[in-house]
Motif scaffolding. Structure first.
Motif, PDB file in Angstrom:
ATOM      1  N   GLN A 145      39.121  52.423  46.099  1.00 15.14           N
ATOM      2  CA  GLN A 145      38.700  51.039  46.287  1.00 15.14           C
ATOM      3  C   GLN A 145      37.700  50.684  45.205  1.00 15.14           C
ATOM      4  O   GLN A 145      36.704  51.380  45.011  1.00 15.14           O
ATOM      5  N   VAL A 188      35.671  47.181  43.177  1.00 10.05           N
ATOM      6  CA  VAL A 188      35.275  45.819  43.526  1.00 10.05           C
ATOM      7  C   VAL A 188      35.012  44.981  42.271  1.00 10.05           C
ATOM      8  O   VAL A 188      34.350  45.440  41.333  1.00 10.05           O
ATOM      9  N   PHE A 189      35.551  43.775  42.264  1.00 10.54           N
ATOM     10  CA  PHE A 189      35.281  42.855  41.155  1.00 10.54           C
ATOM     11  C   PHE A 189      34.022  42.055  41.429  1.00 10.54           C
ATOM     12  O   PHE A 189      33.782  41.614  42.555  1.00 10.54           O
ATOM     13  N   LEU A 198      38.043  37.446  45.072  1.00 10.10           N
ATOM     14  CA  LEU A 198      38.858  38.653  44.922  1.00 10.10           C
ATOM     15  C   LEU A 198      38.454  39.744  45.917  1.00 10.10           C
ATOM     16  O   LEU A 198      37.390  40.339  45.791  1.00 10.10           O
ATOM     17  N   PRO A 199      39.312  40.033  46.878  1.00 11.47           N
ATOM     18  CA  PRO A 199      39.048  41.167  47.764  1.00 11.47           C
ATOM     19  C   PRO A 199      39.085  42.467  46.955  1.00 11.47           C
ATOM     20  O   PRO A 199      39.571  42.457  45.829  1.00 11.47           O
ATOM     21  N   PRO A 200      38.604  43.567  47.517  1.00 12.42           N
ATOM     22  CA  PRO A 200      38.598  44.821  46.759  1.00 12.42           C
ATOM     23  C   PRO A 200      39.993  45.225  46.296  1.00 12.42           C
ATOM     24  O   PRO A 200      40.986  44.975  46.976  1.00 12.42           O
ATOM     25  N   LEU A 201      40.030  45.846  45.131  1.00  9.17           N
ATOM     26  CA  LEU A 201      41.283  46.397  44.609  1.00  9.17           C
ATOM     27  C   LEU A 201      41.516  47.747  45.271  1.00  9.17           C
ATOM     28  O   LEU A 201      40.705  48.653  45.144  1.00  9.17           O
ATOM     29  N   MET A 202      42.616  47.852  46.030  1.00  6.28           N
ATOM     30  CA  MET A 202      42.908  49.091  46.754  1.00  6.28           C
ATOM     31  C   MET A 202      44.095  49.788  46.097  1.00  6.28           C
ATOM     32  O   MET A 202      45.137  49.176  45.878  1.00  6.28           O
TER      33      MET A 202
END
Lengths: 95, 475
Positions: B73, B75-76, B277-281
């Motif tokens: 995970q 985060v932006f 932007l939700p977290p990049l998973m």
């Protein structure tokens, strides 16, 4: 939490906001109130709780790497105050 | 006082995607200004970023290749500052949790190996370009580059000399080319470097105050800029002053760095997670399939060249400095029938010609197949190595393939023993004095006879056979 007027001046400057002396007093007071609320939340014991990056549970949606956008320069530049040779013009920025 | 230089590098690697990090606009270089800048890139109200899957894939590829931790995970965050080529007023970057952390890269300087730590590599978008000239005291803004995907690779302050910095940079440059995640074009800005430099008294643990040099766009300039900065900082320190923590710009024309004070006050970026932007998973399957797609990496290729082609560690190192060179070499070797000889020609003659004419490998006028064909003719004794150099030169200026040059110029080696014996006899007859001396024990004179025979045959006589026949006849 204490917040003094110089902090508020600095924040406003970083955000490029012009505030008058009378507004400064108001902002100092209301921002301090927000920070008080944060202070209240800080009292809660959050041991073992992982920090939240986003209120939504859904992960980031990814798209395919494709060029899907056309050139709309003409339309965009109609509302720009000044353009030349396809460039947006802004007051001189000195490095 | 003895000073120790401490260098850390931040490299912006432009990813080789088709479209931008958060929009479907093209990132192709060289388009008309602002024709590749859509609503998202120019920050019109109401737009939302949607992330490019391949950018994540490429960042993970890099992370795996530098033995880093891939964050499942990441985060932006918004990095806030005001500049006209940044229409949103913030850059979307990664701050607290980057996609890649804690990697490393091995370098080699003067035969000494060293591991350079990589703190992190995070995804972020590029800004537009400001053009400061010729617009009636205005600045022109081109937003084609705004939103282009970058990975910023931040090293630990592990380098101690300009040479180490350059070695690291070249290694990283080769790696991103190997991985095919960046075109590596430094002139076009696809691979840009900022250097953090500080000095400390030798033996001291605590780091000195650093200056950051921006805008270095070639390996040579990196070396020069750092050298200049080291001298400047030593002058300041030995003059009793303190180095100011600041951003400096390298001016290649004047070979100096100078302060960019205007940016100093703005160094409060107020990062916060981007609410758009939700977290990049990333899931295990994504990481595994990325792992499976990794090409052979430089270290593995180097070892294979040693094992498969019986090359020395040094030769294997030289030939694997870039993927293009390694591919070129393998094609030459496959066509030549002698891998070691092929290596000598690629790192010898070919490299010398490229160097002399300041050409890159992809501009070489002789293809790997054609060079392999030439080396093949040495291997099968059609021509001597010396004649091969002349043919190489002819091929270089567009003379075609080796065989047609050999035919048209009659350069085929004389390996017919009858013919060679005749020439040897003639040569001995023409030099009775030397023949006598040879018989009296001056065996070094064999070289003289070989020289005469080569002259008489314009270098076409098979040297090995000539030697044998000479020994027989003279002895």
């Amino acid at each position: 939490m204490a917040l003094d007027p110089t902090d508020v001046r600095k924040i406003a400057e970083l955000a490029r906001l012009e505030i008058s002396d009378s507004e400064l007093t108001i902002y100092t007071h209301s921002l301090a109130q927000i920070l008080d609320l944060v202070g209240q939340m800080n009292v809660v014991d959050t041991t073992g709780i992982s920090p939240m990056a986003h209120p939504s549970d859904s992960p980031l949606r990814l798209r395919q790497d494709l060029v899907t956008e056309q050139d709309h320069r003409e339309g965009f530049q109609k509302i720009a105050p000044a353009t030349e040779s396809g460039l947006y013009l802004v007051p001189k920025v000195i490095e | 006082m003895q000073w120790e230089t401490v260098i850390g590098l931040e490299v912006h690697v432009q990813l080789r995607t088709k479209s931008k990090l958060f929009s479907g606009a093209s990132i192709a270089f060289g388009a008309e200004p602002n024709t590749q800048a859509c609503e998202v890139d120019i920050a019109l109200p109401g737009v939302l970023p949607v992330m490019n899957r391949d950018a994540a894939y490429m960042a993970v590829k890099l992370g795996l290749a530098i033995d880093a931790t891939i964050n499942i995970q990441s985060v932006f965050a918004r990095k806030n500052y005001f500049y006209p080529d940044l229409p949103k007023g913030y850059q979307i970057s990664q701050y607290e949790i980057p996609i890649v952390e804690r990697g490393k890269l091995d370098i080699e300087v003067d035969g000494k190996k060293k591991t350079i730590g990589i703190t992190r590599a995070h995804l972020e978008e590029d800004a537009g370009k400001s053009l400061h000239e010729e617009f009636h005291s205005n600045t022109g803004i081109d937003l084609n580059r705004a939103g282009t995907p970058l990975v910023e690779v931040v090293s630990e302050p592990d380098m101690r000399s300009p040479a180490e910095a350059v070695a690291y940079l070249k290694k990283l440059h080769a790696l991103v080319r190997y991985l095919d995640i960046c075109d590596g074009n430094m002139q076009e800005g696809s691979f840009r470097c900022d250097a953090n430099i500080s000095m400390r008294p030798k033996g001291q643990e605590k780091l000195g105050i650093r200056a950051e040099i921006k805008n270095i766009n070639s390996f040579r300039f990196v070396e020069k800029a750092i050298e200049y900065e080291i001298e400047r900082q030593i002058d300041v320190l030995e003059g009793g002053g303190e180095v100011v923590q600041e951003t400096r710009l390298y001016d290649a024309a004047k070979n100096e760095t100078r302060s960019m004070r205007s940016k100093e006050e703005a160094h409060d970026y107020r990062y916060f997670p981007d609410p758009d932007l939700p977290p990049l998973m990333l899931d295990d399957e994504f990481i595994q399939s990325t792992k499976d797609s990794l090409p052979e990496l430089p270290a593995a290729k180097r070892q294979r060249f040693i094992d498969q082609y019986r090359l020395s560690d040094y030769d294997a190192g030289v030939l694997t400095t870039s993927r293009e060179l390694a591919d070129y070499y393998e094609t030459v070797a496959a066509n030549a029938g002698d891998a070691k000889l092929a290596a000598n020609w690629v790192s010898g003659e070919l490299a010398a010609y490229l160097n002399k004419e300041s050409l890159d490998l992809d501009q070489a006028p002789i293809s790997a197949e054609l060079l392999g064909g030439l080396v093949k003719r040495i291997t099968d004794n059609t021509i001597s190595g010396k004649i091969a150099k002349d043919i190489f030169e002819a091929m270089w200026v567009g003379g075609g393939d080796a065989d047609s040059i050999i035919d048209s110029k009659g350069l085929k080696q004389i390996s017919d023993s009858g013919a060679l014996e005749k020439i040897v006899d003639e040569t001995i007859a023409a030099n009775p004095g030397q023949a006598e001396q040879y018989k009296n024990g001056e065996t070094k004179l064999i070289g003289y006879f070989v020289g005469q025979i080569m002259k008489a045959t314009q270098g076409k006589a098979n040297p090995k056979q000539v030697n044998e026949i000479l020994k027989k006849k003279l002895g």
